[in-house]
Write a protein that holds these residues in place. Structure first.
Motif, PDB file in Angstrom:
ATOM      1  N   GLY A 208      65.967  13.263  10.574  1.00 37.37           N
ATOM      2  CA  GLY A 208      65.842  13.302   9.121  1.00 37.37           C
ATOM      3  C   GLY A 208      64.450  12.899   8.656  1.00 37.37           C
ATOM      4  N   ALA A 209      63.889  11.903   9.318  1.00 34.78           N
ATOM      5  CA  ALA A 209      62.536  11.482   8.936  1.00 34.78           C
ATOM      6  C   ALA A 209      61.549  12.629   9.172  1.00 34.78           C
ATOM      7  CB  ALA A 209      62.127  10.247   9.727  1.00 34.78           C
ATOM      8  N   LEU A 210      61.757  13.368  10.260  1.00 43.44           N
ATOM      9  CA  LEU A 210      60.852  14.489  10.547  1.00 43.44           C
ATOM     10  C   LEU A 210      61.041  15.610   9.535  1.00 43.44           C
ATOM     11  CD1 LEU A 210      61.247  14.410  14.413  1.00 43.44           C
ATOM     12  CD2 LEU A 210      59.201  13.829  13.097  1.00 43.44           C
ATOM     13  N   HIS A 404      54.969  16.093  21.255  1.00 45.18           N
ATOM     14  CA  HIS A 404      55.570  14.768  21.403  1.00 45.18           C
ATOM     15  C   HIS A 404      57.026  14.733  20.993  1.00 45.18           C
ATOM     16  CE1 HIS A 404      52.180  12.383  22.741  1.00 45.18           C
ATOM     17  NE2 HIS A 404      51.435  13.232  22.058  1.00 45.18           N
ATOM     18  N   LYS A 405      57.535  15.834  20.429  1.00 45.27           N
ATOM     19  CA  LYS A 405      58.945  15.854  20.059  1.00 45.27           C
ATOM     20  C   LYS A 405      59.760  16.681  21.044  1.00 45.27           C
ATOM     21  CE  LYS A 405      58.024  13.512  16.346  1.00 45.27           C
ATOM     22  NZ  LYS A 405      56.588  13.327  16.560  1.00 45.27           N
ATOM     23  N   LEU A 406      59.110  17.241  22.048  1.00 47.88           N
ATOM     24  CA  LEU A 406      59.832  18.159  22.941  1.00 47.88           C
ATOM     25  C   LEU A 406      61.026  17.480  23.604  1.00 47.88           C
ATOM     26  CD1 LEU A 406      57.151  20.373  24.699  1.00 47.88           C
ATOM     27  CD2 LEU A 406      58.897  21.032  23.044  1.00 47.88           C
ATOM     28  N   PHE A 408      62.622  14.840  22.606  1.00 53.61           N
ATOM     29  CA  PHE A 408      63.610  14.541  21.564  1.00 53.61           C
ATOM     30  C   PHE A 408      64.409  15.795  21.206  1.00 53.61           C
ATOM     31  CE2 PHE A 408      64.412  13.550  16.909  1.00 53.61           C
ATOM     32  CZ  PHE A 408      65.456  12.685  17.158  1.00 53.61           C
ATOM     33  N   ILE A 409      63.693  16.907  21.017  1.00 56.26           N
ATOM     34  CA  ILE A 409      64.398  18.151  20.683  1.00 56.26           C
ATOM     35  C   ILE A 409      65.349  18.542  21.809  1.00 56.26           C
ATOM     36  CG2 ILE A 409      64.108  20.627  20.269  1.00 56.26           C
ATOM     37  CD1 ILE A 409      61.498  19.990  18.807  1.00 56.26           C
ATOM     38  N   ALA A 410      64.873  18.396  23.047  1.00 57.93           N
ATOM     39  CA  ALA A 410      65.729  18.742  24.187  1.00 57.93           C
ATOM     40  C   ALA A 410      66.990  17.880  24.177  1.00 57.93           C
ATOM     41  CB  ALA A 410      64.967  18.558  25.495  1.00 57.93           C
ATOM     42  N   ILE A 411      66.824  16.593  23.883  1.00 59.31           N
ATOM     43  CA  ILE A 411      67.994  15.711  23.834  1.00 59.31           C
ATOM     44  C   ILE A 411      68.951  16.170  22.730  1.00 59.31           C
ATOM     45  CG2 ILE A 411      68.770  13.355  23.322  1.00 59.31           C
ATOM     46  CD1 ILE A 411      66.129  12.357  24.545  1.00 59.31           C
ATOM     47  N   LEU A 412      68.385  16.532  21.575  1.00 57.48           N
ATOM     48  CA  LEU A 412      69.226  16.961  20.453  1.00 57.48           C
ATOM     49  C   LEU A 412      69.991  18.232  20.801  1.00 57.48           C
ATOM     50  CD1 LEU A 412      66.809  16.352  17.437  1.00 57.48           C
ATOM     51  CD2 LEU A 412      68.722  14.940  18.154  1.00 57.48           C
ATOM     52  N   VAL A 413      69.291  19.161  21.461  1.00 56.13           N
ATOM     53  CA  VAL A 413      69.957  20.415  21.827  1.00 56.13           C
ATOM     54  C   VAL A 413      71.100  20.124  22.793  1.00 56.13           C
ATOM     55  CG1 VAL A 413      69.682  22.587  23.073  1.00 56.13           C
ATOM     56  CG2 VAL A 413      67.945  21.874  21.424  1.00 56.13           C
ATOM     57  N   ILE A 414      70.821  19.343  23.808  1.00 55.57           N
ATOM     58  CA  ILE A 414      71.862  19.042  24.799  1.00 55.57           C
ATOM     59  C   ILE A 414      73.044  18.337  24.133  1.00 55.57           C
ATOM     60  CG2 ILE A 414      72.394  17.681  26.858  1.00 55.57           C
ATOM     61  CD1 ILE A 414      69.448  18.244  27.717  1.00 55.57           C
ATOM     62  N   ALA A 415      72.731  17.425  23.206  1.00 56.97           N
ATOM     63  CA  ALA A 415      73.798  16.680  22.552  1.00 56.97           C
ATOM     64  C   ALA A 415      74.613  17.557  21.605  1.00 56.97           C
ATOM     65  CB  ALA A 415      73.221  15.489  21.789  1.00 56.97           C
ATOM     66  N   SER A 416      74.095  18.739  21.256  1.00 54.01           N
ATOM     67  CA  SER A 416      74.857  19.644  20.396  1.00 54.01           C
ATOM     68  C   SER A 416      75.838  20.500  21.202  1.00 54.01           C
ATOM     69  CB  SER A 416      73.920  20.593  19.642  1.00 54.01           C
ATOM     70  OG  SER A 416      72.944  19.878  18.935  1.00 54.01           O
TER      71      SER A 416
ATOM     72  N   GLU B 142      61.399   4.596  21.824  1.00 53.89           N
ATOM     73  CA  GLU B 142      60.657   5.705  21.218  1.00 53.89           C
ATOM     74  C   GLU B 142      59.581   6.219  22.178  1.00 53.89           C
ATOM     75  OE1 GLU B 142      60.891   6.942  17.459  1.00 53.89           O
ATOM     76  OE2 GLU B 142      62.793   6.549  18.453  1.00 53.89           O
ATOM     77  N   ILE B 143      58.892   5.277  22.849  1.00 57.55           N
ATOM     78  CA  ILE B 143      57.858   5.693  23.793  1.00 57.55           C
ATOM     79  C   ILE B 143      58.482   6.392  25.001  1.00 57.55           C
ATOM     80  CG2 ILE B 143      56.048   4.843  25.351  1.00 57.55           C
ATOM     81  CD1 ILE B 143      55.281   4.894  22.360  1.00 57.55           C
ATOM     82  N   ALA B 144      59.664   5.893  25.417  1.00 60.93           N
ATOM     83  CA  ALA B 144      60.340   6.514  26.557  1.00 60.93           C
ATOM     84  C   ALA B 144      60.757   7.944  26.235  1.00 60.93           C
ATOM     85  CB  ALA B 144      61.560   5.691  26.962  1.00 60.93           C
ATOM     86  N   MET B 145      61.024   8.222  24.969  1.00 65.21           N
ATOM     87  CA  MET B 145      61.349   9.604  24.589  1.00 65.21           C
ATOM     88  C   MET B 145      60.082  10.446  24.445  1.00 65.21           C
ATOM     89  SD  MET B 145      64.559   9.866  21.996  1.00 65.21           S
ATOM     90  CE  MET B 145      64.861   8.349  21.132  1.00 65.21           C
TER      91      MET B 145
END
Lengths: 466, 451
Positions: A208-210, A404-406, A408-416, B142-145
């Motif tokens: 949401g922040a992004l 730097h969000k790759l 995070f995005i991958a985690i979000l996709v997997i979690a979906s 956050e850094i680990a991600m």
């Protein structure tokens, strides 16, 4: 109060659970009612009286509907209608008055002042819930509840009070009278609750922040706009399904079983399927209490399309008193009718990946309509997605932040996707040591969520318009 | 109502054109039932692990929940430099019995207004046990991600923590410059020269410490705009001509940093004392005066545990603290520093009580104040400089004090006329010094226009 807050996790929840399990079984519904009213009044105590009025009113209506439905059918029907009118009237007044006042005042000779009332939190959810009680009694799907405390506990039940799922009375009728809390339910409830908490706090808030950053970026590029909206798709899913999981988990701890509200909607292969997987309890409610009473698909094609139209108009409008929500509902009406008339059949021949792309494409743009109640802002966002008014196609900031969000995005996709949960239960059934690892894992997620809550300035509540 | 049953299995959305002979489709209800059955099956089959998850989860929320009340509340946060929320009150203070209280509308008034709920939220985040641990845990996660940053602080190379500055408001920079130029033109009538100096943020100066691909073009934008604009206003005959002296302190400090000097703190948003010294040299050069050579100073290390603002935001607890130095020179205690806000008086430029606290940078001229003067004891005839500054001016002041008696004001707090002060105190020169963060975030220098 939000589930995703320190005061809920470390004060409200422990006290509620402690006394709930110390209390004799007879008093537990009363305890639920009291703490739910307290929960509801947190931050906006005045509306507790509205809630109490609603409970008493519908208790009385339900009582008389039950009394007369077999002997004086007409009387029962009149009472039912009064109850529906009053409930919708309250919802209409608090939620929609300003919308109508504003729009009608645009007509000549009409000038209705707006009231600027704060929307009572969760009113859309609990109004639908309480209506289901009286209607279920009328239809004979549930028994009359003679005890007003139980009716109160049902309506105000804090786990699902402010963001669903919308529990139909017939689904919890038995549990309200007699439920069997157990260690198995409690432990399972913790797992579900913690999963929801993590979805909300670690995934949804960050996504949401992004999204907010992208929406506010004066130098938004084409790529930045597309990525930004992608983050909103993740935010709304993880936020909403996270809340539902927390509600379901809390319910389980106290011996209630609420139905699942989300079933991996983003894996859908068509829009029809998407809406069977997204906010299931709302779809069910509209089907049970609007579509079918209107005649469903009986009475010819015209009537069926009319009924579908009504349902989707209302679904849109239910999400907020603004035009964009109505358009969003009608957008889905069109898509669903197109699918119903020919596209679903034809799509069966498409490769699966096309069906996914098709679905996600329309869902994605659906959220664009949904998220901007200022439609001018929505249009200009849409513009930047296609290069109109954007600061170029891609910027150095996009490259850096995407890089730097790759993960995070991958985690979000997997979690979906459903696979992680399937794997979890597979291991859980097979391996004894995994169960202990999972128990420690649940604690670690709770600790992590606490860290995010302690150090957070961003913890939005998305449903204050619902 | 017989076909009610049939109706129930139909969904609004899924009413496919009924291929009659198909096997019954699995509904969402079936899937939900299966999931629940599965959850109950694994739960029943694992008594020990169920007990474990309950024990761990409940212990966590009960123990921490109790600790909040057991651990004495802190009143003030050294780290964040602000008062913390105390135990929230349900009603405001009132002298009188319950009836009088109700009549006065003060019965549970804070609860009904929603203030209580808000205070409770603040109380929990302010007084949470092991707060530092949790803040650090989030930073690590956050850094680990691989997000590369936390709370808008970028983890740079060589232990640098760089606060992001994403949407610089260039309008503010230009407004600040123009207000300064207008002020300079008025001062020129009184024969007082004004200098406008802009200092770089850490992220400007230590650009080479940023991670690969960091979008530095965003950082350059306000500088390009300011330098262009300043050049414009110095073209003879241009409409907005000013003879205000302009000094870009970013470029020389950046060059020094790239050459390996520690110009900026790694964990704070200020320049180091060495960085301030370089700025002082640049200023003296501009004014055609001779700066003291660096060899004239004795470096006193006053702290090797300076954890700056960026460190406190970042939650990256593994980052080493900074070292803080004073550049001492002979006779630097023969100065009287007066803080006019509260009338306190110091010998020399340093308020060493801050060295015991987190906010060590405030030991320079005793931190943020509206109005401070520094005068050399027993020497009445020195040139007087009016220093209009943000906090970057604090560590610069000791160098300037060698040459000038100083009137120091901070326009964030000083709300009366600057020009009046300059004239009344007989200043010979004005230096406006701000870092780019101050220049972009607000048009504070507009206050220079006050008569």
């Amino acid at each position: 109060m939000l589930f995703s807050s320190l005061e809920f996790l470390f004060a409200y929840l422990p006290i509620v659970l402690l006394i709930y399990f110390i209390a004799p079984v007879k008093l537990r519904n009363l305890w639920i009612l009291l703490v739910s009213l307290f929960f509801y009044g947190w931050g906006e105590p005045v509306y507790v009286f509205l809630m109490i009025f609603t409970v008493l009113f519908d208790y009385v209506c339900g009582y008389f509907v039950g009394k007369y439905k077999d002997t004086h059918h007409k009387r029962a029907k009149v009472i039912l209608i009064i109850s529906v009118i009053v409930n919708l009237g309250l919802l209409g007044f608090f939620k929609y008055f300003d919308f109508f006042a504003e729009n009608l005042s645009k007509l000549p000779f009409i000038d209705i002042p707006t009231l600027g009332l704060t929307l009572p939190i969760g009113i859309s959810f609990y109004t639908f819930q309480i209506m289901s009680y009286v209607i279920d009694v009328y239809r004979g799907d549930a028994r009359v509840q003679k005890n007003p405390i139980v009716v109160g506990a049902y309506v105000s039940l804090f786990p699902q009070l402010i963001a669903g799922p919308i529990v139909r009375y017939q689904d919890v009728d038995d549990a309200l009278r007699e439920r069997h809390e157990s260690a198995a339910m409690f432990a399972s409830g913790i797992r579900t609750f913690v999963a929801g908490l993590g979805k909300k706090v670690v995934f949804a808030n960050a996504a949401g922040a992004l999204w907010d950053a992208a929406a506010a970026d004066p130098d938004r590029t084409v790529i930045g706009a597309w990525i930004g909206l992608l983050f909103y798709c993740f935010q709304i899913y993880f936020d909403f399904s996270g809340y539902s999981d927390m509600a379901i988990g809390l319910g389980k701890m106290m011996g209630f079983r609420f139905l699942e509200n989300f079933n991996y909607p983003y894996i859908s292969q068509n829009i029809t399927e998407f809406w069977r997987r997204w906010h299931i309890s709302l779809g069910t409610w509209f089907r049970e209490y609007v579509y079918i009473p209107l005649g469903g698909n009986r009475g010819g094609l015209f009537k069926m399309y009319r009924n579908i139209f009504v349902v989707w108009f209302l679904t849109g409008f239910w999400h907020g008193a603004d035009w964009n929500f109505i358009i969003w509902g009608l957008y889905y009406f069109v898509l669903l009718v197109v699918e119903k008339t020919f596209l679903l059949e034809r799509m069966k021949r498409w490769p699966q990946v096309f069906r996914h792309i098709y679905t996600l494409f329309f869902v994605y743009f659906g959220w664009l309509i949904f998220v901007f109640d200022d439609m001018g802002a929505g249009a200009s966002y849409l513009g930047t997605m296609f290069g109109v008014g954007s600061a170029g196609f891609i910027s150095s900031s996009d490259v850096y932040s995407l890089l730097h969000k790759l993960v995070f995005i991958a985690i979000l996709v997997i979690a979906s996707l459903p696979q992680p949960r399937q794997l979890f239960y597979k291991f859980y059934e097979k391996s004894k040591s995994f169960r202990y690892i999972a128990a420690v894992g649940a604690l670690l997620v709770t600790v992590l969520v606490t860290a995010y809550l302690v150090d957070s300035s961003y913890n939005p509540f998305l449903y204050f318009r619902f | 109502m017989e076909n009610n049953e049939i109706m129930k299995n139909e969904s609004v959305t899924a009413a496919s054109p009924a291929p009659a002979a198909k096997p019954k489709k699995r509904t969402m209800q079936d899937e939900a039932d299966e999931l629940f059955a599965l959850q109950m099956r694994v739960a029943d089959g694992a008594k020990g692990s169920d007990r474990t998850v309950m024990a761990l989860f409940l212990a966590f929320i009960f123990v921490l929940g109790a600790l909040i009340f057991i651990i004495p509340d802190k009143e003030f946060s050294e780290q964040e430099n602000r008062a913390l929320q105390g135990l929230p009150q349900l009603q405001s203070k009132f002298d009188g019995n319950l009836i009088e209280r109700i009549k006065a509308g003060k019965f549970l008034d804070k609860y009904f207004s929603g203030d209580f709920a808000e205070d409770v939220g603040d109380y929990y985040s302010d007084q949470f046990p092991a707060r530092d641990f949790f803040v650090g845990l989030k930073g690590v996660t956050e850094i680990a991600m691989l997000k590369g940053e936390n709370n808008d602080v970028v983890l740079g190379k060589d232990g640098y923590l760089l606060s992001r500055m994403d949407h610089p408001d260039i309008d503010n920079v230009l407004k600040n410059y123009d207000a300064s130029a207008a002020f300079a033109n008025r001062m020129a009538e009184a024969g007082i020269p004004v200098t406008f100096a802009a200092a770089g943020r850490v992220i400007d100066i230590a650009e080479d410490k940023l991670p690969a691909l960091y979008p530095v073009d965003v950082l350059h934008r306000p500088w390009d705009a300011l330098n262009d604009h300043a050049a414009q206003t110095h073209i003879a005959g241009s409409a907005d001509y000013t003879d205000m002296l302009y000094l870009d302190l970013c470029a020389p400090l950046k060059a020094a940093s790239e050459a390996g000097d520690d110009v900026m703190y790694r964990t704070d948003h200020h320049w180091t004392t060495h960085g301030a010294y370089l700025a002082y040299v640049e200023l003296m050069k501009l004014w055609g005066m001779e700066a003291l050579p660096e060899s004239a100073f004795t470096v006193e290390v006053v702290s090797d545990a300076f954890y700056g603002t960026a460190w406190r935001n970042a939650g990256m607890k593994w980052i080493e603290p900074d070292t803080m130095e004073y550049y001492r020179y002979e006779g630097d205690e023969d100065f009287t520093m007066t803080v006019h806000d509260d009338g306190s008086v110091f010998e020399g430029f340093y308020d060493r009580s801050y060295l015991e606290k987190t906010d060590k940078y405030s030991s320079f001229i005793s931190g943020n104040h509206a109005y401070v003067t520094i005068e050399k004891n027993g020497d009445e005839n020195r040139e007087r400089l009016l220093l209009v500054k943000d906090s970057f001016g604090h560590s610069l002041a000791p160098f300037l004090a060698y040459h000038f008696d100083l009137e120091i004001i901070d326009l964030r707090y000083y709300k009366t006329s600057t020009s009046a002060l300059a004239l009344e105190t007989g200043c010979d020169r004005v230096l406006l010094i701000n870092n780019m963060d101050s220049l972009t975030s607000a048009a504070t220098l507009g206050l220079l226009g006050m008569e």
